[in-house]
Design an enzyme around this catalytic site. Structure first.
Site, PDB file in Angstrom:
ATOM      1  N   PHE A 144       0.856  -1.179   0.000  1.00  0.00           N
ATOM      2  CA  PHE A 144       0.000   0.000   0.000  1.00  0.00           C
ATOM      3  C   PHE A 144       0.892   1.228   0.000  1.00  0.00           C
ATOM      4  O   PHE A 144       1.644   1.462   0.946  1.00  0.00           O
ATOM      5  CB  PHE A 144      -0.945   0.056   1.203  1.00  0.00           C
ATOM      6  N   ASP A 229       9.699   3.050   1.359  1.00  0.00           N
ATOM      7  CA  ASP A 229       8.519   3.848   1.687  1.00  0.00           C
ATOM      8  C   ASP A 229       8.314   3.801   3.204  1.00  0.00           C
ATOM      9  O   ASP A 229       7.755   2.850   3.738  1.00  0.00           O
ATOM     10  CB  ASP A 229       7.291   3.310   0.948  1.00  0.00           C
ATOM     11  N   LYS A 258       2.890  11.502   6.670  1.00  0.00           N
ATOM     12  CA  LYS A 258       2.131  11.248   7.894  1.00  0.00           C
ATOM     13  C   LYS A 258       2.722  11.995   9.094  1.00  0.00           C
ATOM     14  O   LYS A 258       2.472  13.171   9.282  1.00  0.00           O
ATOM     15  CB  LYS A 258       2.002   9.749   8.154  1.00  0.00           C
TER      16      LYS A 258
END
Length: 403
Positions: A144, A229, A258
């Site tokens: 994801f 990532d 984030k």
């Protein structure tokens, strides 16, 4: 509290939506501070999700709120034709913290991943000499990385992928954690290997020990970039600044997001080697809000919080306590526990309940936690959590499983 009229409309949503990975828990949050949130009816909940690790430092951390307030009183947005006085300092301080040479600022995690993909392809054509329009990037099954059209092109999650085509070509998928499959997939047109160091949406899946060292070696031997990532896994979530640091391996590029914005505003970045990020020349890539003053001010405050290693240490020590307590539930409604630091994937025994049922039962006990893929709970409490609050959450989970 004022009646917003929202509570009933959320609670009466069809429960069949519970099969959707992103169907929200029926709670409407009005206030939050630290590890706790309060709904519109005044009920308090312990947040064990942290905005999918966007709130590593808790809700409304005073240093981050103050940084935003101070900057709002001075300057909010400048044209891309001008620099602002926060931008250079943020890039320099983030590079120093991460041990990298260059920083590219964006807004969201998906934008950071898209930027890394563009950089890897441009590097492949201009530096490695790959034939134009032939570059390939190796990715992992179960990944994801975001929800843009290009990113969902290499997703194997039907919810993210199906009915959004035609898709962007140029991606090769291999099993996550299989170093030999990565090596076998590398060819003359391979530009990069792009993976999460620990897969978050897949259920906090940790690859086998030695996997990243093998991938690093395969990339070095074949002149291939390695892109980590770290949007969910990074910035102290696992007990190290980068999750990849646990393996003592360095990537060529890292994507961050984030927690880089402290849960206050969207801030993301690609950080890494200057000879790779440097393939982007002025005017070739940009963002209206990427690196804008308020984002940089908050980002600098986040960097300062991480500089002395306190949050990394908290994640390590409290993470050991969290995993020890969760391990006690294996065989008592829990099938398996995975993860590192203050990040855990808890597989619910299929013979007990579904993940959705457990997350709803936890909600009723004052703990907010979200399921993924029907039977796995993702637990990512803020790094300001206490041992007592961890015990409260795990005890609540035990009670939810026992009913």
């Amino acid at each position: 509290m004022a009646d917003t009229g929202l509570t009933s409309s959320i609670i009466t949503l069809d429960e069949e939506w519970g099969a959707h990975n992103y169907h929200p828990l029926p709670v409407v949050i009005a206030e939050a501070e630290g590890a706790w949130v309060t709904d519109v009816d005044g009920n308090r909940f312990l947040d064990f999700l942290s905005g999918y690790s966007a709130l590593n430092f808790g809700h409304r951390h005073p240093d981050l709120v103050q940084a935003a307030h101070d900057q709002l009183d001075r300057l909010t947005l400048t044209s891309r034709a001008f620099h602002n006085d926060q931008y250079g300092a943020f890039c320099r301080e983030l590079a120093e913290l991460t041990g990298t040479e260059m920083v590219l600022t964006m807004n969201t995690g998906a934008e950071a991943v898209e930027s890394a993909i563009k950089v890897a392809r441009k590097w492949a054509y201009e530096v490695k000499g790959v034939e134009f329009d032939s570059a390939e990037i190796i990715v992992a099954a179960g990944n994801f990385h975001g929800r843009t059209t290009t990113i969902v092109s290499f997703s194997d999650d039907p919810l993210a992928h199906d009915n959004y085509g035609p898709f962007t070509p140029g991606f090769v998928t291999v099993p996550f954690g299989d170093a030999e499959a990565v090596r076998a997939a590398i060819g003359p047109n391979t530009a990069a290997v792009l993976m999460e160091p620990i897969q978050g949406e897949a259920g906090v899946v940790v690859p086998p020990e030695g996997f990243w060292a093998e991938v690093r070696a395969a990339c070095d031997e074949n002149d291939v970039l390695m892109i980590s990532d770290e949007i969910q896994a990074g910035l102290a979530r696992t007990g190290e600044l980068f999750a990849l640091d646990h393996e003592e391996v360095r990537a060529d590029l890292y994507t961050l997001g984030k927690a880089l914005g402290g849960g206050i505003i969207p801030v993301s970045a690609v950080v890494g080697r200057s000879d790779v990020l440097g393939v982007l020349k002025p005017g070739q890539h940009g963002s209206t809000f990427g690196g804008y003053p308020v984002a940089c001010a908050v980002g600098r405050a986040v960097v300062e919080l991480l500089r002395d290693g306190e949050f990394q240490q908290r994640s390590t020590e409290l993470g050991e306590h969290l995993h020890r307590r969760l391990g006690e539930l294996v065989g008592h409604g829990v099938a398996e526990v995975r993860g590192r630091g203050l990040w855990a994937g808890v597989d619910i025994d299929p013979a007990a309940k579904t993940g959705r049922e457990v997350s709803m039962a936890l909600r009723d006990r004052g703990v907010l936690c979200k399921e993924t893929h029907h039977r796995t709970l993702r637990m990512a409490p803020p790094l300001v959590i206490t041992r007592e609050e961890i015990d409260h959450a795990v005890d609540s989970l035990a009670a939810a499983l026992a009913v």
